[in-house]
Scaffold this motif. Structure first.
Motif, PDB file in Angstrom:
ATOM      1  N   VAL A   1      35.730  35.764  48.419  1.00  0.00           N
ATOM      2  CA  VAL A   1      36.327  37.102  48.430  1.00  0.00           C
ATOM      3  C   VAL A   1      37.572  37.129  47.554  1.00  0.00           C
ATOM      4  O   VAL A   1      37.779  38.071  46.770  1.00  0.00           O
ATOM      5  CB  VAL A   1      36.648  37.540  49.868  1.00  0.00           C
ATOM      6  N   ALA A   2      38.412  36.097  47.662  1.00  0.00           N
ATOM      7  CA  ALA A   2      39.623  36.044  46.838  1.00  0.00           C
ATOM      8  C   ALA A   2      39.265  36.010  45.356  1.00  0.00           C
ATOM      9  O   ALA A   2      39.832  36.764  44.548  1.00  0.00           O
ATOM     10  CB  ALA A   2      40.467  34.838  47.223  1.00  0.00           C
ATOM     11  N   ALA A   3      38.306  35.154  44.990  1.00  0.00           N
ATOM     12  CA  ALA A   3      37.902  35.059  43.579  1.00  0.00           C
ATOM     13  C   ALA A   3      37.311  36.385  43.095  1.00  0.00           C
ATOM     14  O   ALA A   3      37.549  36.812  41.953  1.00  0.00           O
ATOM     15  CB  ALA A   3      36.891  33.931  43.411  1.00  0.00           C
ATOM     16  N   TYR A   4      36.552  37.039  43.947  1.00  0.00           N
ATOM     17  CA  TYR A   4      35.917  38.313  43.612  1.00  0.00           C
ATOM     18  C   TYR A   4      36.958  39.398  43.366  1.00  0.00           C
ATOM     19  O   TYR A   4      36.894  40.139  42.373  1.00  0.00           O
ATOM     20  CB  TYR A   4      35.009  38.684  44.776  1.00  0.00           C
ATOM     21  N   LEU A   5      37.955  39.492  44.240  1.00  0.00           N
ATOM     22  CA  LEU A   5      38.996  40.508  44.076  1.00  0.00           C
ATOM     23  C   LEU A   5      39.897  40.197  42.883  1.00  0.00           C
ATOM     24  O   LEU A   5      40.324  41.110  42.163  1.00  0.00           O
ATOM     25  CB  LEU A   5      39.811  40.624  45.358  1.00  0.00           C
ATOM     26  N   ILE A   6      40.192  38.930  42.655  1.00  0.00           N
ATOM     27  CA  ILE A   6      40.981  38.550  41.476  1.00  0.00           C
ATOM     28  C   ILE A   6      40.232  38.935  40.204  1.00  0.00           C
ATOM     29  O   ILE A   6      40.830  39.466  39.249  1.00  0.00           O
ATOM     30  CB  ILE A   6      41.302  37.045  41.507  1.00  0.00           C
ATOM     31  N   ALA A   7      38.915  38.709  40.180  1.00  0.00           N
ATOM     32  CA  ALA A   7      38.123  39.077  39.006  1.00  0.00           C
ATOM     33  C   ALA A   7      38.108  40.585  38.800  1.00  0.00           C
ATOM     34  O   ALA A   7      38.173  41.069  37.661  1.00  0.00           O
ATOM     35  CB  ALA A   7      36.701  38.541  39.156  1.00  0.00           C
ATOM     36  N   GLN A   8      38.033  41.357  39.885  1.00  0.00           N
ATOM     37  CA  GLN A   8      38.102  42.815  39.750  1.00  0.00           C
ATOM     38  C   GLN A   8      39.460  43.249  39.216  1.00  0.00           C
ATOM     39  O   GLN A   8      39.554  44.165  38.392  1.00  0.00           O
ATOM     40  CB  GLN A   8      37.825  43.481  41.099  1.00  0.00           C
TER      41      GLN A   8
ATOM     42  N   LYS B   1      48.130  36.880  46.189  1.00  0.00           N
ATOM     43  CA  LYS B   1      49.548  36.884  45.842  1.00  0.00           C
ATOM     44  C   LYS B   1      49.917  35.720  44.926  1.00  0.00           C
ATOM     45  O   LYS B   1      50.939  35.780  44.223  1.00  0.00           O
ATOM     46  CB  LYS B   1      50.391  36.831  47.118  1.00  0.00           C
ATOM     47  N   ALA B   2      49.103  34.674  44.905  1.00  0.00           N
ATOM     48  CA  ALA B   2      49.395  33.503  44.087  1.00  0.00           C
ATOM     49  C   ALA B   2      48.824  33.611  42.673  1.00  0.00           C
ATOM     50  O   ALA B   2      49.172  32.804  41.808  1.00  0.00           O
ATOM     51  CB  ALA B   2      48.840  32.246  44.763  1.00  0.00           C
ATOM     52  N   HIS B   3      47.963  34.602  42.422  1.00  0.00           N
ATOM     53  CA  HIS B   3      47.293  34.685  41.127  1.00  0.00           C
ATOM     54  C   HIS B   3      47.923  35.771  40.265  1.00  0.00           C
ATOM     55  O   HIS B   3      48.149  36.893  40.720  1.00  0.00           O
ATOM     56  CB  HIS B   3      45.801  34.986  41.314  1.00  0.00           C
ATOM     57  N   PRO B   4      48.200  35.470  38.994  1.00  0.00           N
ATOM     58  CA  PRO B   4      48.880  36.463  38.136  1.00  0.00           C
ATOM     59  C   PRO B   4      48.085  37.750  37.932  1.00  0.00           C
ATOM     60  O   PRO B   4      48.672  38.809  37.717  1.00  0.00           O
ATOM     61  CB  PRO B   4      49.091  35.718  36.812  1.00  0.00           C
ATOM     62  N   ALA B   5      46.761  37.708  37.995  1.00  0.00           N
ATOM     63  CA  ALA B   5      45.963  38.922  37.776  1.00  0.00           C
ATOM     64  C   ALA B   5      46.087  39.906  38.931  1.00  0.00           C
ATOM     65  O   ALA B   5      45.922  41.116  38.741  1.00  0.00           O
ATOM     66  CB  ALA B   5      44.495  38.555  37.559  1.00  0.00           C
ATOM     67  N   SER B   6      46.371  39.403  40.136  1.00  0.00           N
ATOM     68  CA  SER B   6      46.309  40.252  41.322  1.00  0.00           C
ATOM     69  C   SER B   6      47.608  40.349  42.100  1.00  0.00           C
ATOM     70  O   SER B   6      47.728  41.198  42.989  1.00  0.00           O
ATOM     71  CB  SER B   6      45.222  39.727  42.268  1.00  0.00           C
ATOM     72  N   ARG B   7      48.595  39.522  41.781  1.00  0.00           N
ATOM     73  CA  ARG B   7      49.767  39.446  42.661  1.00  0.00           C
ATOM     74  C   ARG B   7      50.584  40.725  42.701  1.00  0.00           C
ATOM     75  O   ARG B   7      51.291  40.988  43.683  1.00  0.00           O
ATOM     76  CB  ARG B   7      50.649  38.269  42.259  1.00  0.00           C
ATOM     77  N   ASP B   8      50.503  41.561  41.657  1.00  0.00           N
ATOM     78  CA  ASP B   8      51.274  42.798  41.645  1.00  0.00           C
ATOM     79  C   ASP B   8      50.459  44.013  42.087  1.00  0.00           C
ATOM     80  O   ASP B   8      50.979  45.132  42.101  1.00  0.00           O
ATOM     81  CB  ASP B   8      51.832  43.050  40.242  1.00  0.00           C
ATOM     82  N   LEU B   9      49.191  43.807  42.453  1.00  0.00           N
ATOM     83  CA  LEU B   9      48.353  44.927  42.882  1.00  0.00           C
ATOM     84  C   LEU B   9      48.460  45.119  44.392  1.00  0.00           C
ATOM     85  O   LEU B   9      48.432  44.151  45.150  1.00  0.00           O
ATOM     86  CB  LEU B   9      46.885  44.675  42.522  1.00  0.00           C
TER      87      LEU B   9
END
Length: 355
Positions: free
Chosen positions: A190-197, A236-244
């Protein structure tokens, strides 16, 4: 995809900032209550063919925005794309809901599972996000989403829908180590999926914990909340998703709102079984709240819809951090004109509250 948003009140509300009126979108806003959706699905031939076509997924995502002054679009997809990508053979029998050809029942079944390739088996989802972002032209933000680890596991172990998902509950009691292994794999997925989105262009994210409310308090913390918290931490740890901003929606879990807020999410979806004033007290201003009109109200008259919209908004009060929504998804028999009444009343009454 850096175009300026023409309407950012949804994102502002999730940041608990002031807005000119209350933002509104509707769960399942692109769906069977719209005749244009039914026509597109018929053209696609099946639900899965529709969901797996980025162009058609974009078409149905945008359809409700052509009818209503909504403040967000949500990716048209299904919560069960991850288990399908794991090779479980998802299909939708007419009138019977989702079914898996290969349910997960044994240790060997669980051990075969791995995190899917987000630009492989699930590339069609990311392509849909990219196409939708392009076609929105900054009109409103795009929400990406996933099912929660617990909810995905419910369907994967049962093999289909259920009223109680007793097979997974039995696994939790009889083989808790196996259940945790399954849920951990799903949390990573789920985390990888949301980060990819997020990387593909989603501007907000949401986790649907549709069946979390089936669990007792201790089991909810162990088998549902724990893994949603794991997802939040990874995002929160991934740059693609941490600010969303991330919204968690755990249906039937109103008693756990404080613990859900502790995960660090930006917002919580609230079903209609709890008053928003009580929900605000439970989260103590730490997160935005989304909700929470009973979807059945849309079957009532326009005057009743307006009255109930105001009741929900009055229960929240004139405070920042409210996204108006239903307490669950819109149902197929709703008259689209009733949705317009809802959306227009939210905006009008939101301005009145602020004025």
């Amino acid at each position: 995809m850096t175009e300026a948003l023409q309407n950012d009140r949804f994102l502002r509300a999730l940041r608990r900032e002031a807005t000119d009126t209350t933002p509104v979108w509707v769960m399942r806003q692109a769906g069977r209550y719209l005749p244009e959706y039914r026509a597109t699905r018929a053209r696609a031939g099946s639900f899965m063919a529709l969901a797996q076509s980025p162009e058609l997924a974009c078409e149905v995502t945008l359809q409700p925005l052509e009818r209503f002054e909504l403040d967000a679009a949500i990716l048209f997809s299904d919560i069960l794309t991850i288990p399908d990508a794991m090779g479980l053979g998802l299909s939708f029998a007419h009138g019977e809901g989702p079914q898996f050809a290969h349910p997960v029942r044994t240790r060997a079944d669980v051990e075969k599972l791995g995190v899917p390739d987000m630009e492989g088996e699930l590339r069609y989802v990311m392509d849909a996000v990219r196409v939708i972002r392009r076609e929105l032209h900054g009109r409103v933000p795009l929400i990406g989403f996933s099912g929660s680890p617990w909810t995905l596991a419910c369907y994967m172990v049962e093999g289909q829908g259920s009223r109680d998902f007793a097979r997974l509950k039995a696994m939790c009691w009889n083989e808790p180590t196996l259940a945790h292994r399954l849920l951990d794999t799903l949390a990573h997925s789920v985390a990888a999926y949301l980060i990819a989105q997020a990387a593909a262009g989603a501007q907000a994210l949401m986790v649907f914990d549709t069946w979390g409310g089936l669990l007792g308090p201790a089991a909810f913390r162990e088998f549902s909340l724990r893994y949603m918290a794991q997802v939040v931490e990874a995002l929160k740890a991934h740059p693609a998703s941490r600010d969303l901003p991330l919204i968690l929606f755990s249906k039937g879990a109103g008693q756990h709102l404080g613990a859900l807020a502790d995960t660090g999410c930006a917002g919580l979806g609230v079903d209609w079984t709890i008053d928003l004033a009580d929900a605000r007290q439970a989260v103590a201003g730490r997160v935005a709240l989304q909700g929470n009109l009973d979807p059945a109200v849309l079957l009532a008259s326009p005057d009743v819809i307006r009255r109930e919209v105001r009741r929900v908004m009055d229960s929240y009060g004139n405070h920042p951090g409210h996204v108006f929504n239903l307490g669950h998804g819109i149902t197929p028999e709703v008259n689209p004109e009733h949705v317009k009444v809802l959306v227009d009343e939210v905006h009008a009454y939101g301005r009145q509250l602020r004025g």
